[in-house]
Enzyme design. Structure first.
Site, PDB file in Angstrom:
ATOM      1  N   LYS A  10       0.817  -1.215   0.000  1.00  0.00           N
ATOM      2  CA  LYS A  10       0.000   0.000   0.000  1.00  0.00           C
ATOM      3  C   LYS A  10       0.854   1.271   0.000  1.00  0.00           C
ATOM      4  O   LYS A  10       2.068   1.212   0.255  1.00  0.00           O
ATOM      5  CB  LYS A  10      -0.934  -0.047   1.215  1.00  0.00           C
ATOM      6  CG  LYS A  10      -1.962  -1.193   1.149  1.00  0.00           C
ATOM      7  CD  LYS A  10      -2.956  -1.137   2.324  1.00  0.00           C
ATOM      8  CE  LYS A  10      -3.958  -2.276   2.242  1.00  0.00           C
ATOM      9  NZ  LYS A  10      -5.004  -2.175   3.313  1.00  0.00           N
ATOM     10  N   TYR A  50     -12.115  -1.654  -3.969  1.00  0.00           N
ATOM     11  CA  TYR A  50     -12.692  -1.871  -2.635  1.00  0.00           C
ATOM     12  C   TYR A  50     -14.222  -1.736  -2.641  1.00  0.00           C
ATOM     13  O   TYR A  50     -14.811  -1.456  -1.593  1.00  0.00           O
ATOM     14  CB  TYR A  50     -12.079  -0.902  -1.620  1.00  0.00           C
ATOM     15  CG  TYR A  50     -10.781  -1.395  -1.008  1.00  0.00           C
ATOM     16  CD1 TYR A  50     -10.723  -2.608  -0.325  1.00  0.00           C
ATOM     17  CD2 TYR A  50      -9.616  -0.627  -1.088  1.00  0.00           C
ATOM     18  CE1 TYR A  50      -9.540  -3.064   0.261  1.00  0.00           C
ATOM     19  CE2 TYR A  50      -8.423  -1.073  -0.499  1.00  0.00           C
ATOM     20  CZ  TYR A  50      -8.403  -2.291   0.175  1.00  0.00           C
ATOM     21  OH  TYR A  50      -7.241  -2.728   0.767  1.00  0.00           O
ATOM     22  N   ASN A 113      -2.151   0.000   6.964  1.00  0.00           N
ATOM     23  CA  ASN A 113      -1.616  -1.276   7.463  1.00  0.00           C
ATOM     24  C   ASN A 113      -0.702  -1.976   6.461  1.00  0.00           C
ATOM     25  O   ASN A 113      -0.559  -3.195   6.486  1.00  0.00           O
ATOM     26  CB  ASN A 113      -2.763  -2.176   7.936  1.00  0.00           C
ATOM     27  CG  ASN A 113      -3.743  -2.492   6.817  1.00  0.00           C
ATOM     28  OD1 ASN A 113      -3.560  -2.065   5.683  1.00  0.00           O
ATOM     29  ND2 ASN A 113      -4.784  -3.249   7.139  1.00  0.00           N
ATOM     30  N   HIS A 116      -2.084  -5.458   1.403  1.00  0.00           N
ATOM     31  CA  HIS A 116      -3.351  -6.166   1.192  1.00  0.00           C
ATOM     32  C   HIS A 116      -3.070  -7.573   0.707  1.00  0.00           C
ATOM     33  O   HIS A 116      -2.167  -7.788  -0.097  1.00  0.00           O
ATOM     34  CB  HIS A 116      -4.174  -5.438   0.118  1.00  0.00           C
ATOM     35  CG  HIS A 116      -5.323  -6.260  -0.414  1.00  0.00           C
ATOM     36  ND1 HIS A 116      -6.552  -6.271   0.186  1.00  0.00           N
ATOM     37  CD2 HIS A 116      -5.395  -7.140  -1.466  1.00  0.00           C
ATOM     38  CE1 HIS A 116      -7.352  -7.106  -0.481  1.00  0.00           C
ATOM     39  NE2 HIS A 116      -6.670  -7.642  -1.493  1.00  0.00           N
ATOM     40  N   GLU A 127      -9.522 -10.328  -8.014  1.00  0.00           N
ATOM     41  CA  GLU A 127      -8.591  -9.221  -7.737  1.00  0.00           C
ATOM     42  C   GLU A 127      -7.408  -9.240  -8.696  1.00  0.00           C
ATOM     43  O   GLU A 127      -6.944  -8.178  -9.138  1.00  0.00           O
ATOM     44  CB  GLU A 127      -8.115  -9.298  -6.284  1.00  0.00           C
ATOM     45  CG  GLU A 127      -9.236  -8.975  -5.292  1.00  0.00           C
ATOM     46  CD  GLU A 127      -8.797  -8.968  -3.852  1.00  0.00           C
ATOM     47  OE1 GLU A 127      -9.604  -8.557  -2.998  1.00  0.00           O
ATOM     48  OE2 GLU A 127      -7.646  -9.359  -3.555  1.00  0.00           O
TER      49      GLU A 127
HETATM   50  P1  IDP Z   1      -8.205  -6.899   5.356  1.00  0.00           P
HETATM   51  O1  IDP Z   1      -7.352  -5.958   4.517  1.00  0.00           O
HETATM   52  O2  IDP Z   1      -7.443  -7.446   6.526  1.00  0.00           O
HETATM   53  O3  IDP Z   1      -8.886  -7.971   4.536  1.00  0.00           O
HETATM   54  P2  IDP Z   1     -10.793  -5.573   5.465  1.00  0.00           P
HETATM   55  O4  IDP Z   1     -11.764  -5.696   6.589  1.00  0.00           O
HETATM   56  O5  IDP Z   1     -11.110  -6.270   4.181  1.00  0.00           O
HETATM   57  O6  IDP Z   1      -9.361  -6.000   6.023  1.00  0.00           O
HETATM   58  O7  IDP Z   1     -10.627  -4.014   5.190  1.00  0.00           O
HETATM   59  C1  IDP Z   1      -9.967  -3.556   4.024  1.00  0.00           C
HETATM   60  C2  IDP Z   1      -9.026  -2.444   4.415  1.00  0.00           C
HETATM   61  O8  IDP Z   1      -9.781  -1.338   4.936  1.00  0.00           O
HETATM   62  C3  IDP Z   1      -8.047  -2.773   5.554  1.00  0.00           C
HETATM   63  O9  IDP Z   1      -6.886  -3.459   5.121  1.00  0.00           O
HETATM   64  C4  IDP Z   1      -7.714  -1.404   6.094  1.00  0.00           C
HETATM   65  O10 IDP Z   1      -6.782  -0.711   5.261  1.00  0.00           O
HETATM   66  C5  IDP Z   1      -9.069  -0.702   5.982  1.00  0.00           C
HETATM   67  N1  IDP Z   1      -9.879  -0.823   7.211  1.00  0.00           N
HETATM   68  C6  IDP Z   1     -10.477  -1.939   7.707  1.00  0.00           C
HETATM   69  N2  IDP Z   1     -11.148  -1.691   8.839  1.00  0.00           N
HETATM   70  C7  IDP Z   1     -10.979  -0.352   9.063  1.00  0.00           C
HETATM   71  C8  IDP Z   1     -11.429   0.528  10.093  1.00  0.00           C
HETATM   72  O11 IDP Z   1     -12.142   0.145  11.034  1.00  0.00           O
HETATM   73  N3  IDP Z   1     -11.053   1.837   9.994  1.00  0.00           N
HETATM   74  C9  IDP Z   1     -10.282   2.305   8.973  1.00  0.00           C
HETATM   75  N4  IDP Z   1      -9.842   1.508   7.975  1.00  0.00           N
HETATM   76  C10 IDP Z   1     -10.166   0.188   8.024  1.00  0.00           C
HETATM   77 MG    MG Z   2     -10.318  -7.815   3.069  1.00  0.00          MG
END
Ligand code: IDP
Ligand code: MG
Length: 140
Positions: A10, A50, A113, A116, A127
């Site tokens: 990212k 997304y 984070n 992905h 994807e």
């Molecule tokens: P993942 O990437 O671990 O699969 P997902 O729930 O699919 O997590 O969420 C996609 C992305 O959205 C996350 O990697 C993160 O960057 C962001 N995200 C997820 N939950 C939150 C939140 O509660 N606040 C802000 N950003 C979030």
């Molecule tokens: Mg996800």
């Protein structure tokens, strides 16, 4: 079972110069890079990727983040690649990710984070085709 998954380093991790370190952890973790490229997504392209999260309160902020700078998208292959890469990444929230995981090492918040990984084999297929055509992925 040999499988493929989609990885995105990212914008936060690209800005932190962590592309090589993250792909290195993938290789050390039993995954092979089958295709990779750097792209800078538009807001609309990030929204398309997304789309499954379009109802979430963080959708606007997430897609701003994902389009703020370049990312490195890769096709990774290996035994049980989807789960394997999710394991290397650690939990969505870096605070909950295990020591030595990609998100623990390079993530700074639940949103920012670092990387992905696809969450299921069918998601991985969709994807991968969002970013790569057949000619861009090496054959084995
Ligand atoms: P993942 O990437 O671990 O699969 P997902 O729930 O699919 O997590 O969420 C996609 C992305 O959205 C996350 O990697 C993160 O960057 C962001 N995200 C997820 N939950 C939150 C939140 O509660 N606040 C802000 N950003 C979030
Ligand atoms: Mg996800």
């Amino acid at each position: 079972m040999t499988q493929r998954t989609l990885s995105i380093v990212k914008p936060d991790a690209v800005a932190a110069n962590a592309v090589g370190a993250i792909l290195g952890l993938c290789e050390e973790g039993g995954l092979r890079v089958m295709a990779t490229k750097m792209i800078h997504m538009s807001k609309a392209e990030a929204e398309g990727f997304y789309a499954v999260h379009s109802d979430k309160p963080f959708f606007g902020s997430l897609t701003d983040f994902m389009s703020e700078g370049p990312v490195v998208v890769s096709v990774l292959e290996g035994d049980n690649a989807v789960e394997r890469y999710r394991g290397l990444l650690g939990a969505t929230n870096p605070a909950d990710a295990p020591e030595g995981s990609v998100r623990q090492l390079f993530g700074t918040s639940i949103e920012r984070n670092a990387a992905h990984g696809s969450d299921a084999p069918e998601t991985a297929v969709a994807e991968i085709s969002y970013f790569f055509n057949a000619l861009e992925i090496v054959r084995r």
